[in-house]
Enzyme design. Structure first.
Site, short mmCIF file in Angstrom:
data_model
loop_
_atom_site.label_atom_id
_atom_site.label_comp_id
_atom_site.label_asym_id
_atom_site.label_seq_id
_atom_site.Cartn_x
_atom_site.Cartn_y
_atom_site.Cartn_z
N ASN A 55 1.33 7.38 -4.49
CA ASN A 55 1.83 8.11 -5.66
C ASN A 55 2.53 7.11 -6.57
O ASN A 55 3.74 7.00 -6.56
CB ASN A 55 2.79 9.23 -5.24
N GLU A 107 5.50 6.66 5.15
CA GLU A 107 6.18 7.86 5.65
C GLU A 107 5.38 9.13 5.36
O GLU A 107 5.87 10.24 5.59
CB GLU A 107 7.57 7.99 5.02
N HIS A 148 2.81 4.80 0.79
CA HIS A 148 3.79 5.62 1.53
C HIS A 148 3.48 5.67 3.02
O HIS A 148 2.76 6.54 3.49
CB HIS A 148 3.82 7.03 0.96
N GLY A 162 9.55 7.16 -12.69
CA GLY A 162 9.91 6.41 -13.89
C GLY A 162 9.30 5.03 -13.95
O GLY A 162 8.51 4.61 -13.11
N CYS A 199 6.99 1.84 -2.67
CA CYS A 199 6.55 2.40 -3.95
C CYS A 199 7.45 1.92 -5.10
O CYS A 199 7.43 0.76 -5.45
CB CYS A 199 6.46 3.92 -3.87
#
Length: 387
Positions: free
Chosen positions: A298, A356, A354, A230, A256
């Site tokens: 992302n 992770e 990211h 979003g 992020c």
């Protein structure tokens, strides 16, 4: 060979791509984005950050290793639709428990195969991410285009509550317990608490609607702001939670979407990128160490700091905010987009990408060590500020 059902993909500017049904037969709408990763399609599909997005895989062969019960990043597939060029006829891997197309069909994910994904990706790079529709039940491009243009846009979309956990849960530390973190679930991936657990951190994952008092009632030494889908400009409640954490000097780490939330809490704005960063090969400079990392991204939005923008070199200087000085700690070397912030006077930092990352790369995994060290340094010097 079984003949597949015809399908079409129509972008909101009218560009049409023919193909064949892949996964569930039906119709779907969302924002068309492309992912450049050559591995990790199962992790991509189950990443909550892709909620309401139709993912185009630039790698031509998808599904080669099937799917398994271990690599999901959440409890379901979140993508609104899936676009591939050449799906594997047979998935082959010793860990596989099923085929990708069967998984897509079981979860009702409408996809399309046989698409010239190179041409589609180039179009999105030139024109930007846009709304799209896929249909294997209506092959009239004009009819589908009319519905595409009625679909909601990503700008202004408040989606974190739709992907967040309904109830709190705990991921225990592995081995000796070292620290406790409360994670605000805005669309968290399973690998975040797993990476923290390997460092002796117990993670309490709480719903997106949680208050700071509820988070600190877990006994947390710090707060983590998770990734998610979003428009960050809509997330006023998480921003206020982050501001209150800054006022109380609770250690904070945002990834992020969480980075954008913390950026807004520090007083910066956010904006939508033309086509975003999505893939596992993005070069980022860590200004703290001077090292360049290959990272997984992302995100379709970014933080705007004074003097920064796409293609503009971000000044390496202290920026004054209501919470003291802030530095841009990480920069994307492809386009100079801000990829991380570090508060100078408070225990808070962010990265836009990211660390992770599953299935990788793992260049940025050290950031979880940096988070743990930040928390321990804070608790040792001041005691538990949230006690």
């Amino acid at each position: 060979m079984v003949k597949r059902r015809p399908a079409i993909l129509v972008l909101e500017d009218g560009r049409t791509f023919p193909g064949e049904a892949y996964g569930s037969v039906g119709e779907t709408f969302g924002e068309a984005v492309f992912n450049t990763g050559m591995t990790g399609y199962q992790e991509t599909l189950t990443d909550p950050s892709y909620h309401r997005q139709v993912v185009v895989q630039t790698a031509p062969h998808i599904g080669n290793t099937g799917v398994n019960g271990e690599d999901d990043e959440s409890g379901r597939i979140w993508v609104a639709g899936y676009v591939v060029r050449d799906p594997a006829r047979i998935g082959s891997n010793w860990r596989a428990t099923g085929g990708l197309e069967d998984r897509l069909a079981t979860e009702g994910v409408v996809g399309i195969s046989g698409v010239d994904t190179r041409a589609l990706t180039r179009h999105l790079r030139e024109r930007g991410a846009m709304r799209v529709g896929i249909s294997s039940i209506d092959n009239d491009p004009q009819s589908l285009l009319a519905r595409v243009r009625q679909a909601p846009q990503m700008v202004g979309a408040d989606l974190s509550a739709e992907v967040s956990t309904a109830e709190p849960y705990v991921v225990e530390a592995l081995g000796e317990h070292r620290l406790t973190v409360a994670a605000l679930d805005l669309g968290i991936k399973r690998n975040v608490p797993r990476r923290l657990a390997t460092r002796g951190v117990t993670t309490h994952v709480l719903p997106a609607s949680s208050s700071i008092d509820q988070m600190l009632a877990t006994g947390a030494d710090a707060i983590f702001l998770s990734p998610g889908p979003g428009d960050p400009a809509t997330a006023d409640a998480p921003v206020e939670l982050a501001r209150e954490a800054l006022r109380r000097e609770v250690p904070l780490f945002g990834i992020c979407f969480g980075s954008q939330i913390l950026g807004r809490a520090l007083g910066f704005g956010t904006y939508k990128l033309g086509y975003g960063h999505r893939g596992i090969n993005q070069p980022v400079l860590d200004r703290v160490t001077g090292k360049v990392e290959v990272t997984s991204h992302n995100h379709g939005f970014a933080v705007r700091v004074p003097g920064a923008g796409v293609g503009v070199v971000v000044p390496d200087q202290v920026i004054d905010t209501d919470f003291g000085g802030v530095r841009v700690s990480h920069v994307c070397l492809n386009d100079n987009v801000v990829e991380g912030l570090r508060a100078v006077d408070l225990p808070a930092f962010t990265v836009q990408y990211h660390p992770e990352a599953a299935a990788g790369p793992h260049d940025a995994d050290y950031l979880f060590d940096r988070f743990a060290d930040l928390i321990e340094g804070r608790t040792h010097s001041k005691g538990r500020s949230n006690a």
